[in-house]
Design an enzyme around this catalytic site. Structure first.
Site, PDB file in Angstrom:
ATOM      1  CG  HIS A 166      -2.064   0.843   1.197  1.00 54.58           C
ATOM      2  ND1 HIS A 166      -3.101   0.650   0.306  1.00 54.58           N
ATOM      3  CD2 HIS A 166      -2.397   1.957   1.918  1.00 54.58           C
ATOM      4  CE1 HIS A 166      -4.014   1.601   0.476  1.00 54.58           C
ATOM      5  NE2 HIS A 166      -3.599   2.398   1.443  1.00 54.58           N
TER       6      HIS A 166
ATOM      7  CE  LYS B 144      -7.536   8.627   0.947  1.00 49.87           C
ATOM      8  NZ  LYS B 144      -7.864   9.213   2.256  1.00 49.87           N
TER       9      LYS B 144
ATOM     10  CE  LYS C   6      -3.749   7.237   1.010  1.00 44.10           C
ATOM     11  NZ  LYS C   6      -3.778   8.388   1.909  1.00 44.10           N
TER      12      LYS C   6
ATOM     13  CG  ASP D 286      -4.843  11.449   0.805  1.00 48.47           C
ATOM     14  OD1 ASP D 286      -4.254  12.544   0.924  1.00 48.47           O
ATOM     15  OD2 ASP D 286      -5.104  10.710   1.775  1.00 48.47           O
TER      16      ASP D 286
ATOM     17  CD  GLU E  49      -7.739  12.563   2.212  1.00 49.74           C
ATOM     18  OE1 GLU E  49      -8.491  11.908   1.445  1.00 49.74           O
ATOM     19  OE2 GLU E  49      -7.331  12.107   3.285  1.00 49.74           O
TER      20      GLU E  49
ATOM     21  CG  ASP F  43      -6.217  13.210   6.323  1.00 49.16           C
ATOM     22  OD1 ASP F  43      -6.531  13.152   7.523  1.00 49.16           O
ATOM     23  OD2 ASP F  43      -5.754  12.218   5.717  1.00 49.16           O
TER      24      ASP F  43
ATOM     25  CE  LYS G 267      -7.788  10.266   8.114  1.00 52.90           C
ATOM     26  NZ  LYS G 267      -6.444  10.077   7.580  1.00 52.90           N
TER      27      LYS G 267
ATOM     28  CD  GLU H 196     -10.112   7.645   4.176  1.00 50.14           C
ATOM     29  OE1 GLU H 196      -9.784   7.759   2.985  1.00 50.14           O
ATOM     30  OE2 GLU H 196      -9.478   8.177   5.102  1.00 50.14           O
TER      31      GLU H 196
END
Ligand code: MUC
Ligand code: MG
Length: 385
Positions: A24, A169, A171, A200, A226, A251, A275, A329
């Site tokens: 990831h 989304k 990255k 993002d 983001e 964020d 969050k 998410e």
């Protein structure tokens, strides 16, 4: 009637290392493994509450690492909590705030465990302690972050087919800006209206890079950008928001109610990624949401890529928000190769469905967790990267 006091008997922290289903890739780290920080609070009435304080990429994303969360809870928070009244999570958390600085993720894990226990005690889902549910499920976006365009397109097609996600989304921020733009535009074209594309950047760009890319994203139909620039560059984020190329989401710039108030008053962003860990817990996140509502800002339910415990704790809170325009998410458990619940969370029809049982409404598989837990006597082996 005020409840009879119940003593907190023990506070335990457990590091659980779980490999991810694929690398990831974020601009700040590539994760092959996620380290969950689980907290288990045992109370004198036999009730056990659980919480989670997971972060991303060791120390790459925030000021707390899995190891610091564990050691600070074990050394400072746990001894203080022991003996306190478990029926008053608000009072316990206020005492921790009075005596200890920072440690938002550690606090969030503890507060979740306290509210889980208290909700079980009164026999209601955790959401009912935060005003009650407005919805029984939350839409869940998926993050495409393999780092390879074709692999991301194939992954998007697969989860669309399964009716698991239709919001993606992407990255970006680790490559040259032009390469990132080409990657995003290619995925957007391949999806051909079947899925929504957001990006993002995790603070990786400069303001001028963000403007250059933002124009191209607006043309390509990307719906949200983001945290494109550094979290402390609020003036820059406001200028990008004022340009109104594509809506801007805060964020990393949003560390709880004080930041929420500053960002909302200056209208520095269009959307808040709320969050629970970044907000220092469920109550802090509820305050962030209230500030957004008062300022007419949109909300998005964010994740720190927590496992099942942090994910469902977040969902319990997000289910109570009056408005959740950009969905959530909350896909963390789907990124992991191991299941730590006796019954997995229910992802169906593009959404995560909330359980109906008391507290968090989940049952942990402690045998499995015991097999996966890190042997901390060996010291901190940083396995998150
Ligand atoms: C972030 O920056 O939003 C959320 C999804 C994901 O892949 O990383 C996280 C953190
Ligand atoms: Mg983000």
């Amino acid at each position: 009637m005020i409840a009879t006091p119940v003593k907190i008997e023990s506070v335990e922290t457990i590091l659980v290392d779980v490999p991810t289903i694929r690398p990831h890739r974020l601009s700040v780290a590539t994760m092959n493994c996620q380290t969950l920080v689980l907290v288990r609070i045992r109370c004198a009435d036999g009730i056990v509450g659980v919480g989670e304080g997971t972060t991303i990429g060791g120390l790459a994303y925030g000021e707390e690492s899995p190891e610091s969360i564990k050691v600070n809870i074990d050394t400072y928070f746990a001894p203080l909590l022991k003996g306190m009244d478990a029926t008053r999570p608000g009072a316990a958390m206020a005492k921790l705030r009075e005596l200890f600085q920072g440690n938002r993720f550690a606090r969030s894990a503890l507060e979740t465990a306290l509210f889980d226990a208290q909700a079980q005690r009164v026999g209601v889902p955790l959401s009912e302690l935060f005003g009650g549910r407005v919805r029984d499920s939350v839409e869940v976006a998926w993050t495409l972050a393999s780092g390879e365009t074709q692999r991301d397109i194939d992954e998007a097609a697969q989860v669309l087919e399964m009716k698991r996600h239709r919001v993606f989304k992407l990255k970006i921020g680790a490559r040259a800006v032009a390469d990132d733009v080409a990657h995003v535009v290619a995925i957007r074209k391949a999806l051909d209206g079947r899925g929504e594309v957001r990006v993002d950047v995790n603070q990786a760009w400069t303001e001028s890079e963000s403007i250059w890319a933002g124009r191209r994203f607006a043309d390509a139909g990307v719906t949200l950008i983001e945290q494109p620039i550094a979290a402390d560059n609020r003036a820059g984020l406001k200028r990008l928001t004022d340009l109104a190329l594509v809506p801007i989401m805060a964020d990393e710039a949003l560390h709880g109610p004080a930041d929420a108030f500053a960002i909302a008053s200056a209208r520095t962003a269009d959307v808040f990624a709320v969050k629970i860990a970044q907000s220092g817990g469920l109550a802090g996140a509820a305050h962030v949401a209230a500030i957004a509502a008062a300022a007419n800002l949109d909300l998005y339910g964010g994740t720190m890529l927590e496992g099942a415990v942090g994910t469902i704790a977040s969902a319990q809170l997000f289910s109570t928000f009056g408005e959740l325009k950009w969905g959530t998410e909350l896909f963390g458990p789907l990124l992991l190769t191991e299941e730590i619940l006796t019954e997995p969370l229910r992802y169906e029809n593009f959404s995560l469905h909330l359980p109906e049982g008391p507290g968090l409404g989940i049952t942990l598989d402690w045998d499995k967790i015991d097999r996966l837990r890190r042997d901390t006597r060996k010291g901190a082996s940083v396995t998150t990267l």
